[in-house]
Design an enzyme around this catalytic site. Structure first.
Site, mmCIF file in Angstrom:
data_model
loop_
_atom_site.group_PDB
_atom_site.id
_atom_site.type_symbol
_atom_site.label_atom_id
_atom_site.label_comp_id
_atom_site.label_asym_id
_atom_site.label_seq_id
_atom_site.Cartn_x
_atom_site.Cartn_y
_atom_site.Cartn_z
ATOM 1 N N ASP A 198 4.236 -4.156 -7.550
ATOM 2 C CA ASP A 198 3.613 -2.961 -6.984
ATOM 3 C C ASP A 198 4.239 -1.681 -7.531
ATOM 4 O O ASP A 198 3.750 -0.589 -7.240
ATOM 5 C CB ASP A 198 3.702 -2.970 -5.445
ATOM 6 C CG ASP A 198 5.133 -3.133 -4.943
ATOM 7 O OD1 ASP A 198 5.752 -4.153 -5.283
ATOM 8 O OD2 ASP A 198 5.625 -2.247 -4.235
ATOM 9 N N GLY A 201 0.830 -1.217 0.000
ATOM 10 C CA GLY A 201 0.000 0.000 0.000
ATOM 11 C C GLY A 201 0.850 1.248 0.000
ATOM 12 O O GLY A 201 2.075 1.196 0.078
ATOM 13 N N GLY A 251 7.158 6.901 6.780
ATOM 14 C CA GLY A 251 6.309 7.670 5.870
ATOM 15 C C GLY A 251 7.016 8.837 5.203
ATOM 16 O O GLY A 251 6.401 9.639 4.508
ATOM 17 N N ASP A 278 7.646 5.265 -9.547
ATOM 18 C CA ASP A 278 8.407 4.859 -8.360
ATOM 19 C C ASP A 278 9.906 4.769 -8.635
ATOM 20 O O ASP A 278 10.514 3.693 -8.653
ATOM 21 C CB ASP A 278 7.883 3.523 -7.805
ATOM 22 C CG ASP A 278 6.645 3.747 -6.959
ATOM 23 O OD1 ASP A 278 5.985 4.798 -7.150
ATOM 24 O OD2 ASP A 278 6.333 2.910 -6.107
HETATM 25 P P1 AMP Z 1 9.248 0.756 -2.875
HETATM 26 O O1 AMP Z 1 10.122 -0.425 -3.065
HETATM 27 O O2 AMP Z 1 9.974 2.047 -2.601
HETATM 28 O O3 AMP Z 1 8.269 0.887 -3.991
HETATM 29 O O4 AMP Z 1 8.416 0.519 -1.528
HETATM 30 C C1 AMP Z 1 7.790 -0.673 -1.210
HETATM 31 C C2 AMP Z 1 6.742 -0.446 -0.157
HETATM 32 O O5 AMP Z 1 7.330 0.099 1.018
HETATM 33 C C3 AMP Z 1 5.632 0.503 -0.542
HETATM 34 O O6 AMP Z 1 4.461 0.019 0.011
HETATM 35 C C4 AMP Z 1 6.066 1.806 0.084
HETATM 36 O O7 AMP Z 1 4.974 2.648 0.348
HETATM 37 C C5 AMP Z 1 6.699 1.319 1.366
HETATM 38 N N1 AMP Z 1 7.713 2.248 1.911
HETATM 39 C C6 AMP Z 1 8.946 2.480 1.424
HETATM 40 N N2 AMP Z 1 9.604 3.375 2.191
HETATM 41 C C7 AMP Z 1 8.765 3.723 3.182
HETATM 42 C C8 AMP Z 1 8.848 4.598 4.322
HETATM 43 N N3 AMP Z 1 9.950 5.311 4.560
HETATM 44 N N4 AMP Z 1 7.771 4.697 5.130
HETATM 45 C C9 AMP Z 1 6.675 3.993 4.887
HETATM 46 N N5 AMP Z 1 6.522 3.145 3.862
HETATM 47 C C10 AMP Z 1 7.546 3.007 3.021
HETATM 48 MG MG MG Z 2 6.825 1.479 -4.787
#
Ligand code: AMP
Ligand code: MG
Length: 505
Positions: A257, A91, A126, A267
């Site tokens: 995702d 998410g 976040g 992303d």
């Molecule tokens: P990503 O690989 O950057 O696309 O992230 C994978 C998942 O981790 C996604 O659901 C992002 O929203 C979550 N995510 C990555 N970094 C953070 C963070 N610093 N705080 C909260 N959620 C994160």
């Molecule tokens: Mg992502």
């Protein structure tokens, strides 16, 4: 949270009407002392949004310290496969959807990335750090400049608020926009929980608002609209992969995702534009197995499409049909890649014959093998080849300076000479100058290399955002010469090889 009086945008909230199973409404978390790092007025004007939107009056809104009037913030739920393994629920862990606003380019979803934790943060803070936010901002704009479908970056706000990663860094918020931020993972989420009613609602939302072309496409698939949806997504994904490969872009984290349903690049994390050409190049330091190595991207995209197909299967309701749709990728992608690579050689138009395509592909393949054997810089090589063509008077004198500029890049010059002879034979009587001019519009002079981003990041760390602005300008028109900025188009410095870019962001 302070509300400002009138909205500079005309909002719709079509996603927000889908139902609570798709998202959670929430507020951004304020950051300390926000300041503008970048404002993308070129994009603002293209969208037809008023200058006032990026005025100081709205700094707090783009920092998440106030609400943009008329917005209805929410974070969505999705699931997905990460590094080939089912990861369950993920998410928007740090993305906040403000809603959809009308624009000259059609309705645009607006997201704040890094505006605080959400119910999907899974323990994360976040936040996004300034370093990765600069990379995301600049690379979205670079991709757009290259003509590659992508989310865009409207502005970047920096804050001195400390954020813990491997070391302490500072926070930033990127405002990014796209017609839709929906991912393969949104569909996987509802398929995995066997909530087929929501799955259908989501698919119908996409069909009605984002991919209306599926209506006509359904004729090819026995009137099956959901098969048509998969077909349009595979087609867009194939096109995107062909473009990534041709320009030498590695995404780095092609988890399901991170795959856009609209075939956009989204992303931006540990991405990289290739320096020396190496098909096995892994740009993500966290990708220990090389799952997302440059040359594997098109196959991974197919793997991801397969995961999407499985999610859509309850709606399509026909295994055979679903497989047939997916099969399309296997012929479409090589064809699109072939076309993209032929275009890099100036071989465009009137060449639909299959045997010609095959011959051209062998010309491309042999050149790529040669580049790979010596890790020749991908961007500089193609640009110099384009320049040599544009400067040639039709005599193809390989001892002339413009050709030496190309052959100087290799040790195995005899092999390059042989290749050039073949290429010359293929081009026939066509004017090298005309082809070269086409090639200069196809092979960019400027790409966002890691070291260029790194220089901008280091300066920004000292409160100097000027290099981001320079890069944005160059990357918005990467095929132009931009006299005076040669240093941004040169081979990477030695230290570039030591940069390690990981998932940490
Ligand atoms: P990503 O690989 O950057 O696309 O992230 C994978 C998942 O981790 C996604 O659901 C992002 O929203 C979550 N995510 C990555 N970094 C953070 C963070 N610093 N705080 C909260 N959620 C994160
Ligand atoms: Mg992502």
């Amino acid at each position: 949270m302070s509300l400002q009086a009138s909205s500079p945008l005309t909002w719709t909230h079509r996603l927000g009407q889908l139902g609570p199973q798709f998202f959670t409404r929430l507020q951004p978390k304020p950051v300390a002392a926000p300041a503008w790092a970048m404002r993308n007025t070129a994009l603002l004007h293209a969208l037809g949004w008023p200058d006032a939107l990026l005025s100081d009056a709205h700094l707090n809104a783009f920092a998440g310290n106030a609400l943009l009037p008329g917005s209805d913030p929410l974070s969505t739920v999705y699931s997905g496969h990460q590094f080939g393994v089912w990861a369950g629920q993920l998410g928007d862990g740090r993305a906040l959807w403000l809603g959809e606003a009308d624009s000259l380019l059609g309705p645009q979803e607006i997201q704040l990335k890094g505006a605080g934790p959400t119910p999907y943060s899974r323990g994360g803070d976040g936040r996004a750090v300034l370093r990765s936010s600069i990379r995301e901002y600049l690379c979205s704009e670079a991709m757009h400049g290259l003509g590659i479908a992508t989310s865009r970056a409207l502005c970047l706000v920096a804050s001195p608020e400390p954020v813990r990663r491997e070391s302490w860094e500072t926070a930033a918020i990127v405002t990014r926009i796209a017609p839709s931020f929906l991912r393969f993972g949104h569909f996987e989420h509802f398929a995995a929980s066997q909530d087929f009613q929501s799955l259908r609602l989501l698919a119908d939302h996409v069909l009605a608002h984002h991919l209306p072309e599926c209506q006509e496409r359904a004729e090819r698939w026995q009137g099956n609209i959901y098969a048509a949806l998969l077909d349009v997504v595979q087609e867009r994904t194939a096109r995107l992969m062909a473009q990534w490969q041709a320009v030498g872009f590695c995404h780095g984290v092609m988890n399901t995702d991170n795959m856009s349903l609209l075939g956009l690049t989204i992303d931006y994390g540990p991405f990289q534009f290739l320096d020396g050409f190496d098909p096995a190049h892994i740009c993500n330091h966290s990708d220990t197995q090389g799952r997302y190595a440059y040359a594997r991207q098109p196959n991974i995209a197919y793997w991801n499409l397969y995961a999407l197909a499985q999610a859509l299967l309850p709606l399509i309701g026909d295994d055979g049909l679903t497989e047939k749709v997916l099969e399309g990728y296997k012929t479409l992608f090589p064809r699109l890649l072939g076309d993209a690579m032929r275009a890099k050689l100036g071989l465009v138009g009137g060449l639909a014959r299959e045997d010609q395509r095959e011959q051209d592909w062998s010309l491309v393949e042999d050149l790529l093998q040669l580049l790979a054997s010596e890790r020749v810089d991908y961007t500089v090589f193609w640009r110099r080849l384009s320049q040599a063509m544009a400067q040639d008077d039709g005599t193809w004198q390989f001892t002339q300076a413009h050709w030496l500029n190309v052959s100087d890049m290799l040790l195995d010059r005899p092999r390059l000479q042989l290749w050039l002879e073949r290429y010359r034979a293929r081009v026939g009587s066509a004017s090298p100058k005309t082809l070269g001019e086409l090639m200069l519009r196809t092979n960019p002079k400027f790409v966002l290399r890691n070291h260029l981003a790194e220089i901008a990041i280091r300066k920004a760390g000292n409160g100097d955002f000027s290099e981001i602005a320079i890069l944005q300008d160059l990357l918005h028109s990467p095929f132009d010469e931009h006299p005076g900025f040669e240093s941004h188009a040169q081979l990477p410095p030695d230290w570039a090889g030591q940069l390690e870019i990981s998932c940490s962001s």
